[in-house]
Scaffold this active site. Structure first.
Site, PDB file in Angstrom:
ATOM      1  N   HIS A 375       0.849  -1.197   0.000  1.00 43.25           N
ATOM      2  CA  HIS A 375       0.000   0.000   0.000  1.00 43.25           C
ATOM      3  C   HIS A 375       0.881   1.242   0.000  1.00 43.25           C
ATOM      4  O   HIS A 375       1.814   1.339   0.797  1.00 43.25           O
ATOM      5  CB  HIS A 375      -0.919   0.012   1.225  1.00 43.25           C
ATOM      6  CG  HIS A 375      -1.716   1.274   1.360  1.00 43.25           C
ATOM      7  ND1 HIS A 375      -1.593   2.120   2.438  1.00 43.25           N
ATOM      8  CD2 HIS A 375      -2.630   1.845   0.542  1.00 43.25           C
ATOM      9  CE1 HIS A 375      -2.412   3.153   2.288  1.00 43.25           C
ATOM     10  NE2 HIS A 375      -3.051   3.005   1.148  1.00 43.25           N
ATOM     11  N   SER A 376       0.599   2.161  -0.909  1.00 46.05           N
ATOM     12  CA  SER A 376       1.296   3.447  -0.955  1.00 46.05           C
ATOM     13  C   SER A 376       2.806   3.218  -1.108  1.00 46.05           C
ATOM     14  O   SER A 376       3.245   2.563  -2.040  1.00 46.05           O
ATOM     15  CB  SER A 376       0.964   4.262   0.297  1.00 46.05           C
ATOM     16  OG  SER A 376       1.461   5.573   0.214  1.00 46.05           O
ATOM     17  N   LEU A 377       3.602   3.731  -0.175  1.00 50.06           N
ATOM     18  CA  LEU A 377       5.052   3.554  -0.255  1.00 50.06           C
ATOM     19  C   LEU A 377       5.441   2.082  -0.179  1.00 50.06           C
ATOM     20  O   LEU A 377       6.463   1.672  -0.746  1.00 50.06           O
ATOM     21  CB  LEU A 377       5.736   4.335   0.867  1.00 50.06           C
ATOM     22  CG  LEU A 377       7.255   4.273   0.933  1.00 50.06           C
ATOM     23  CD1 LEU A 377       7.886   4.814  -0.336  1.00 50.06           C
ATOM     24  CD2 LEU A 377       7.782   5.019   2.154  1.00 50.06           C
ATOM     25  N   SER A 379       4.090  -0.324  -1.696  1.00 51.51           N
ATOM     26  CA  SER A 379       4.094  -0.887  -3.046  1.00 51.51           C
ATOM     27  C   SER A 379       5.380  -0.544  -3.779  1.00 51.51           C
ATOM     28  O   SER A 379       5.900  -1.358  -4.548  1.00 51.51           O
ATOM     29  CB  SER A 379       2.883  -0.367  -3.825  1.00 51.51           C
ATOM     30  OG  SER A 379       2.969   1.035  -4.013  1.00 51.51           O
ATOM     31  N   PHE A 512      -1.694  -1.181  -3.987  1.00 53.65           N
ATOM     32  CA  PHE A 512      -2.855  -0.384  -3.599  1.00 53.65           C
ATOM     33  C   PHE A 512      -2.452   1.082  -3.502  1.00 53.65           C
ATOM     34  O   PHE A 512      -1.526   1.429  -2.768  1.00 53.65           O
ATOM     35  CB  PHE A 512      -3.400  -0.824  -2.239  1.00 53.65           C
ATOM     36  CG  PHE A 512      -3.974  -2.203  -2.205  1.00 53.65           C
ATOM     37  CD1 PHE A 512      -4.248  -2.901  -3.371  1.00 53.65           C
ATOM     38  CD2 PHE A 512      -4.265  -2.820  -0.992  1.00 53.65           C
ATOM     39  CE1 PHE A 512      -4.779  -4.176  -3.335  1.00 53.65           C
ATOM     40  CE2 PHE A 512      -4.794  -4.087  -0.941  1.00 53.65           C
ATOM     41  CZ  PHE A 512      -5.055  -4.773  -2.115  1.00 53.65           C
TER      42      PHE A 512
END
Length: 718
Positions: A375-377, A379, A512
């Site tokens: 998720h976010s960073l 990923s 995500f």
């Protein structure tokens, strides 16, 4: 009354010891005998029958216990029940275990271990303080309580003994006093109340009447309104590791990655029951296990000391905002630092490998595949890790980082082709240069050969790193090192990092709300080679909310000459998203109000209860032109509404978009909620944190996982 109760308890215990408490009829037979001869009195038969039919109370039945565990959050204490399966396992262990030996029972999908004698529940895969566990039989609830709370086990034992005597003797309105000052009155089997002493009551009570309000007491878990969770299937079909983004909290409720992953796991179990019901009944489907990967605590812990260093230079003004920035947004800058980026990737990889090993130890029968979610960073961290994984055939595997990579068998021609500089092959061959001699050249040497600055830097940087010994990277915080950007085979650069290797080959990588596309562009990558794939992972999905301010697309970096709309993720119930039609209807209403108010209202009403085109009745004689136009408009809008998506759209022929996802589509967009569609700026932050609770996202993961297992997807009937 208290003395009478104690005497009754002593009599009952004495009767139990001599073995006559098991049958009340034996008491009656003894009473019906002649007091001197011991023989049955002829005149006592009718009285015995009357006593047996009318006066003898119902026999006491032992209460069935249920096990609960305590959860404390935000100074609130709540007791949650185990599933019936786990509760039965704990009860059996409590009954069969030896008194001196500790018995450990795995619960909640074997993510927790309960030490039965200690009455403690310990997490297995992550760091979490132990929680209390109780064998619960009696519960209470006050007027202001939202749910029943279990009594301590010793308190419940005293209540059960008093209840047993009251049932056996059929004597109620008994008062039971405890050393702590509480008083429990057993009015009848269905009305039992507890009164607290004045010293223990709420000091903030507004009136004496509130201070004397009793608690409602219930016996057994079946008599209280509590939702007992269903047990999880023992069989695990797939394992998924979930990596969080910036900061210690993952949503607007400031919950940790552990809590968010628990919700995502619960959503997936519910979707399995609804969309793979037949496969579950046939035993084809078990469950998917999701485990959280926490790296934030290692970065901000005492080992790095980064929080203390940042705090010394932080301004004292707007302290709460600066604290939020230091704890969350600075993680982006830390990841672009060679020192702390190495800490982050090492932590993520080692934590994933640790969890993978521990899971296999606890599930030796597991033969399924493994996927990763970021998720976010998180990923971006996984993207860089997967980009730098080595396959089994890679000659660099197992070579220490301080040894030269001169074992690489690439020729000068292959190297230049890989760098896209094959036009300079004849120039270098004219000087009899090979890779080994090229690594000894200086920038001025290549400049004398007429090679421009850009190609010179690419050649020298690549060849020297592959052929010359690489010095050890010192991570001491007192040393400042120059940032060295490495040119990878496909142009994906990052600061000089020694990337660790995962212990497995992931099947699928789900991103995500990912900023991967933006970071690749900032690093100087203008296009991803359509033939590029992760070395050890063959599937990749970029999932995002349309209003997520952090998310970026990937497909335009692969196919730049085609304007592709992202794949729209269908609703998990397979229905149309009514709010999207509602938004269109309201727009049409505002335009038509000037001309036909009544017609606009009718159009909006029909859009709410819109039927399929095939279900529309034929135009009858006598219908007005307006009614005919409304039906035609209704049919056309149903036909052209591109947001009215079902699962069949996912099965339509897909456009080939590179090999990063095996030729399939990569970008998938969620559908916004009704309230979000009216003000996208207001819900921007929430849109970045919505993935943990999105059932549509969870269903997309499950469909990808079970499609590879050959399990049929079932659309639930509406």
């Amino acid at each position: 009354m208290h003395i009478t109760l104690q005497i009754g308890l002593l009599i009952w215990q004495l009767l139990c010891n001599v073995g006559v408490c098991c049958c009340v009829k034996q008491w009656q037979a003894a009473l019906s005998q002649h007091p001197k001869t011991g023989r049955a009195s002829p005149s006592s038969a009718s009285s015995f029958e009357m006593l047996d039919m009318e006066s003898v109370p119902a026999p006491h039945q032992e209460v069935q216990p249920h096990w609960f565990f305590c959860r404390r959050a935000d100074d609130n204490t709540s007791w949650l029940p185990f599933s019936r399966e786990d509760s039965d396992k704990l009860q059996n262990a409590c009954n069969t275990g030896k008194k001196k030996e500790e018995v450990v029972v795995a619960v909640d999908g074997e993510r927790y271990d309960v030490y039965v004698k200690e009455r403690r529940r310990h997490a297995v895969y992550w760091e979490q303080g132990p929680t209390e566990v109780r064998r619960c039989t009696w519960f209470y609830k006050g007027d202001k309580d939202t749910r029943f709370m279990p009594y301590p086990e010793d308190f419940s034992k005293s209540l059960e003994e008093a209840y047993m005597i009251a049932v056996t003797l059929d004597e109620w309105n008994r008062k039971l006093e405890f050393p702590t000052g509480e008083t429990v009155i057993l009015h009848n089997p269905k009305l039992i109340m507890q009164y607290q002493p004045i010293g223990l009551q709420d000091e903030w009570a507004s009136s004496p009447s509130e201070q004397t309000r009793p608690r409602t007491v219930k016996r057994g878990v079946d008599n209280i309104s509590v939702e007992i969770p269903d047990g999880e299937p023992e069989k695990v079909d797939h394992l998924v590791f979930m990596v969080h983004g910036i900061g210690p909290a993952c949503d607007l409720r400031f919950r940790s990655i552990i809590q968010c992953v628990n919700d995502f796991r619960s959503a997936s179990l519910s979707l399995l029951a609804s969309h793979y019901k037949r496969a579950q009944q046939d035993g084809q489907v078990g469950r998917v296990e999701f485990l959280p990967v926490n790296w934030h605590s290692s970065l901000h812990g005492d080992a790095t000391g980064v929080d203390e260093d940042i705090q010394r230079i932080t301004l004292p003004s707007i302290s709460k905002l600066r604290h939020f920035t230091n704890d969350t947004l600075l993680d982006l800058f830390f990841y672009n630092s060679p020192t702390y980026c190495q800490t982050i990737v090492d932590t993520v990889a080692s934590e994933i490998n640790r969890l993978h090993t521990l899971f296999n130890q606890r599930h030796p029968e597991f033969k399924g595949a493994v996927s990763v979610v970021g998720h976010s960073l998180g990923s971006l961290i996984l993207f860089d890790l997967l980009t730098n994984q080595r396959t089994d055939s890679d000659p660099r595997k197992g070579v220490p980082s301080d040894e030269p990579f001169h074992r690489n068998c690439d020729t000068l021609e292959q190297t230049l082709t890989r760098l896209g500089l094959q036009q300079y092959l004849e120039t270098l061959q004219a000087e009899n240069l090979d890779l080994e001699s090229l690594a000894l050249c200086q920038d001025s040497d290549l400049k004398d050969l007429g090679i421009p600055l850009g190609p010179r830097k690419k050649i020298l940087n690549y060849v020297k790193r592959k052929w010359l010994p690489e010095p050890q990277f010192h991570r001491a915080q007192s040393i400042t090192s120059a940032v060295d950007y490495e040119y990878f085979d496909v142009g994906i650069g990052q600061v000089s990092i020694e990337y660790p290797q995962l212990a497995f080959h992931p099947q699928t990588f789900f991103a995500f709300g990912s900023p991967i596309g933006m970071f690749l562009t900032v690093r100087g990558l203008k296009q991803v080679d359509p033939n590029y794939t992760f070395p050890t992972c063959k599937s990749f999905y970029n999932i995002y909310h349309p209003y997520d301010p952090v998310a970026y697309r990937i497909e335009p970096m692969i196919v730049s000459d085609v304007d592709l709309e992202p794949m729209l993720i269908p609703h998990h119930k397979g229905r149309k998203r009514m709010h999207l039609e509602l938004k269109d209807s309201l727009t049409r209403m505002s335009m038509d109000l000037k001309n036909n108010v009544l017609g606009s209202l009718r159009t909006a009403w029909q859009s709410f209860a819109r039927l399929p085109v095939a279900a529309l009745p034929p135009v009858e004689e006598g219908e007005t032109t307006l009614e005919r136009n409304l039906q035609e408009a209704q049919g056309k809008s149903t036909f052209i509404c591109r947001v009215c998506v079902c699962v069949k759209e996912m099965e339509q022929p897909e456009i080939k978009v590179g090999m990063l996802n095996g030729g399939r589509r990569i970008d998938y967009v969620l559908q916004e909620k009704p309230i979000e569609s009216f003000n996208e700026y207001l819900f921007a932050i929430q849109s970045h944190l919505c993935y943990w609770e999105s059932e549509d996202t969870a269903l997309l993961l499950l469909k990808e996982i079970y499609d590879k297992l050959g399990v049929a997807f079932e659309q639930p009937q509406q």
